[in-house]
Write a protein that holds these residues in place. Structure first.
Motif, short mmCIF file in Angstrom:
data_model
loop_
_atom_site.label_atom_id
_atom_site.label_comp_id
_atom_site.label_asym_id
_atom_site.label_seq_id
_atom_site.Cartn_x
_atom_site.Cartn_y
_atom_site.Cartn_z
N GLU A 119 0.86 -1.24 0.01
CA GLU A 119 -0.02 0.04 -0.07
C GLU A 119 0.88 1.25 -0.03
O GLU A 119 0.46 2.06 -0.62
CB GLU A 119 -0.95 0.15 1.09
N ALA A 120 1.89 1.10 0.74
CA ALA A 120 2.70 2.49 0.75
C ALA A 120 3.76 2.65 -0.39
O ALA A 120 4.19 3.52 -0.27
CB ALA A 120 3.49 2.55 2.31
N ASN A 121 3.85 1.47 -0.90
CA ASN A 121 5.17 1.60 -2.05
C ASN A 121 4.73 1.27 -3.37
O ASN A 121 5.70 0.84 -4.28
CB ASN A 121 6.37 0.89 -1.39
N SER A 122 3.45 1.39 -3.71
CA SER A 122 3.10 0.80 -5.08
C SER A 122 2.99 1.76 -6.15
O SER A 122 2.34 1.77 -7.11
CB SER A 122 1.69 0.12 -4.77
N ARG A 123 3.41 2.89 -5.78
CA ARG A 123 3.63 4.23 -6.53
C ARG A 123 5.04 4.66 -6.78
O ARG A 123 6.01 4.54 -5.83
CB ARG A 123 2.88 5.34 -6.28
N LEU A 124 5.54 4.88 -8.03
CA LEU A 124 6.95 5.28 -8.16
C LEU A 124 7.32 6.94 -8.51
O LEU A 124 6.25 7.30 -9.37
CB LEU A 124 7.59 4.39 -9.23
N LEU A 125 7.85 7.56 -8.00
CA LEU A 125 8.22 8.93 -8.20
C LEU A 125 9.51 9.09 -8.87
O LEU A 125 10.55 8.81 -8.34
CB LEU A 125 7.78 9.72 -7.08
N PHE A 126 9.49 9.92 -10.03
CA PHE A 126 10.95 10.30 -10.52
C PHE A 126 11.01 11.89 -10.63
O PHE A 126 10.17 12.46 -11.40
CB PHE A 126 11.04 9.84 -11.75
N THR A 127 11.89 12.53 -9.89
CA THR A 127 11.75 13.94 -10.02
C THR A 127 13.00 14.62 -10.58
O THR A 127 14.08 13.99 -10.56
CB THR A 127 11.81 14.59 -8.31
N PHE A 128 12.76 15.78 -11.58
CA PHE A 128 13.59 16.20 -12.27
C PHE A 128 13.13 17.71 -12.58
O PHE A 128 11.98 18.21 -12.55
CB PHE A 128 13.81 15.50 -13.61
N ASP A 129 14.08 18.46 -13.05
CA ASP A 129 13.68 19.70 -13.50
C ASP A 129 14.14 20.00 -14.61
O ASP A 129 15.23 20.08 -15.33
CB ASP A 129 14.96 20.81 -12.49
N PRO A 130 13.08 20.22 -15.63
CA PRO A 130 13.18 20.08 -16.92
C PRO A 130 13.89 21.46 -17.68
O PRO A 130 14.19 21.47 -18.67
CB PRO A 130 11.49 20.41 -17.59
N ALA A 131 14.28 22.53 -16.63
CA ALA A 131 14.92 23.40 -17.40
C ALA A 131 16.43 22.84 -17.56
O ALA A 131 17.05 23.81 -18.56
CB ALA A 131 15.13 24.65 -16.19
N ILE B 174 18.96 10.38 -14.74
CA ILE B 174 18.66 12.02 -14.73
C ILE B 174 19.91 12.37 -15.57
O ILE B 174 20.82 12.27 -15.21
CB ILE B 174 18.71 12.46 -13.50
N ARG B 175 19.52 12.97 -16.75
CA ARG B 175 20.79 13.49 -17.83
C ARG B 175 20.65 15.08 -17.73
O ARG B 175 19.68 15.62 -18.00
CB ARG B 175 20.34 13.00 -19.22
N GLY B 176 22.03 15.38 -17.43
CA GLY B 176 22.08 17.12 -17.47
C GLY B 176 22.47 17.64 -15.97
O GLY B 176 22.32 16.79 -15.02
N ARG B 177 23.10 18.67 -15.87
CA ARG B 177 23.56 19.32 -14.89
C ARG B 177 23.02 20.80 -14.48
O ARG B 177 22.71 21.25 -15.72
CB ARG B 177 25.29 19.38 -14.66
N ASN B 178 23.16 21.25 -13.49
CA ASN B 178 22.56 22.54 -13.08
C ASN B 178 23.37 23.39 -13.71
O ASN B 178 24.82 23.30 -13.60
CB ASN B 178 22.57 22.82 -11.60
#
Length: 277
Positions: free
Chosen positions: A105-117, A182-186
């Motif tokens: 119940e607590a882990n059946s969703r996956l999240l991938f965070t990125f900054d498209p800028a 995650i491809r790219g750097r700030n």
């Protein structure tokens, strides 16, 4: 029942009006997004094979005694993070076994965070292992990309986005495996490179792997380790390779009430800056 008599309190009337307007706007955007074709939504991320420069991972689901020490209803079979200094990529490969209903119940969703800028999300693999079955979950039309605006209360616009996937028909005993880059750097780094890897976690892990590749043709890379970890570096024809690997490592719970500046896990810091200035 919701009381619609707002005449006695004009402030409440204005507040509810704003609330209703916000709700209407949210629902309108959600409906537009839901009706958008998968080809439009998938432009915000790519789907590619696992990069050749990464370490092949052999994942075994077996009777591991560390399962009894697992928290949150999941046991981590693989935790792998690799960085390529040449291509400015961070690769993540994780496998987790669901060992309780609460874990599902607590882990059946996956999240991938990125900054498209300045970053691009590349998904490689999302599968559920059930016995001998391998159930592919990497379906672009099921992935929703949402905007993160957690700092609007401080008048700061956060351009980060999150790709969200709800896994279907997950059961106790299944294990999910996913890999992404995650491809790219700030751009604030102005062509330089700096990064850090935390060589420890609070939860038990069956196979743990960290790795950074740095081209020998680039300027000198400095690596400093804080904490108890070996100084692992290997020189190949083209790269300086920093790598750490552990099998069946129990997690170490972080201590409470310690200063925020305290590093509680061994950490390696990388930088190609020549001085602190």
């Amino acid at each position: 029942m919701f009381n619609c008599d707002l005449s006695a309190n004009p402030f409440r009337f204005n507040f509810v009006n704003r609330w209703i307007a916000s709700l209407f706007l949210f629902c309108s955007v959600a409906l537009i997004f839901a009706d958008a074709p998968a080809s439009v939504r998938s432009r915000e991320f790519l789907i590619e094979p696992i990069p050749d420069w990464t370490t092949p991972a052999k994942i075994e689901e077996k009777n591991n005694s560390l399962e009894k020490k697992a928290t949150d209803g999941v046991f981590t079979l693989l935790f792998n993070i690799e960085i390529n200094g040449a291509t400015r990529e961070r690769f993540v490969h994780i496998a987790q076994k669901y060992i309780s209903t609460a874990g599902v119940e607590a882990n059946s969703r996956l999240l991938f965070t990125f900054d498209p800028a300045y970053e691009q999300l590349v998904l490689h693999k999302i599968v559920i292992h059930r016995g001998d079955q391998i159930l592919d979950q990497l379906e672009p039309e099921r992935i929703r990309v949402i905007q993160q605006e957690k700092e609007l209360d401080r008048l700061i616009y956060n351009g980060a986005k999150t790709a969200l996937l709800f896994l279907e028909d997950v059961r106790v005993g299944d294990w999910v495996e996913f890999a992404y880059t995650i491809r790219g750097r700030n751009p604030i780094e102005a062509g330089h490179f700096s990064d850090a890897l935390s060589l420890g976690q609070s939860f038990p892990i069956q196979t743990e792997n960290y790795r950074l590749l740095w081209p020998r043709t680039n300027q000198t890379l400095w690596a400093q380790i804080a904490g108890n970890a070996p100084q692992n570096r290997r020189v190949t024809d083209h790269f300086l390779e920093y790598a750490w690997h552990w099998e069946n490592r129990p997690g170490v719970e972080p201590e409470d009430f310690v200063p925020s500046s305290t590093i509680q896990y061994a950490t390696v810091h990388f930088s190609d800056y020549k001085t602190w200035e």
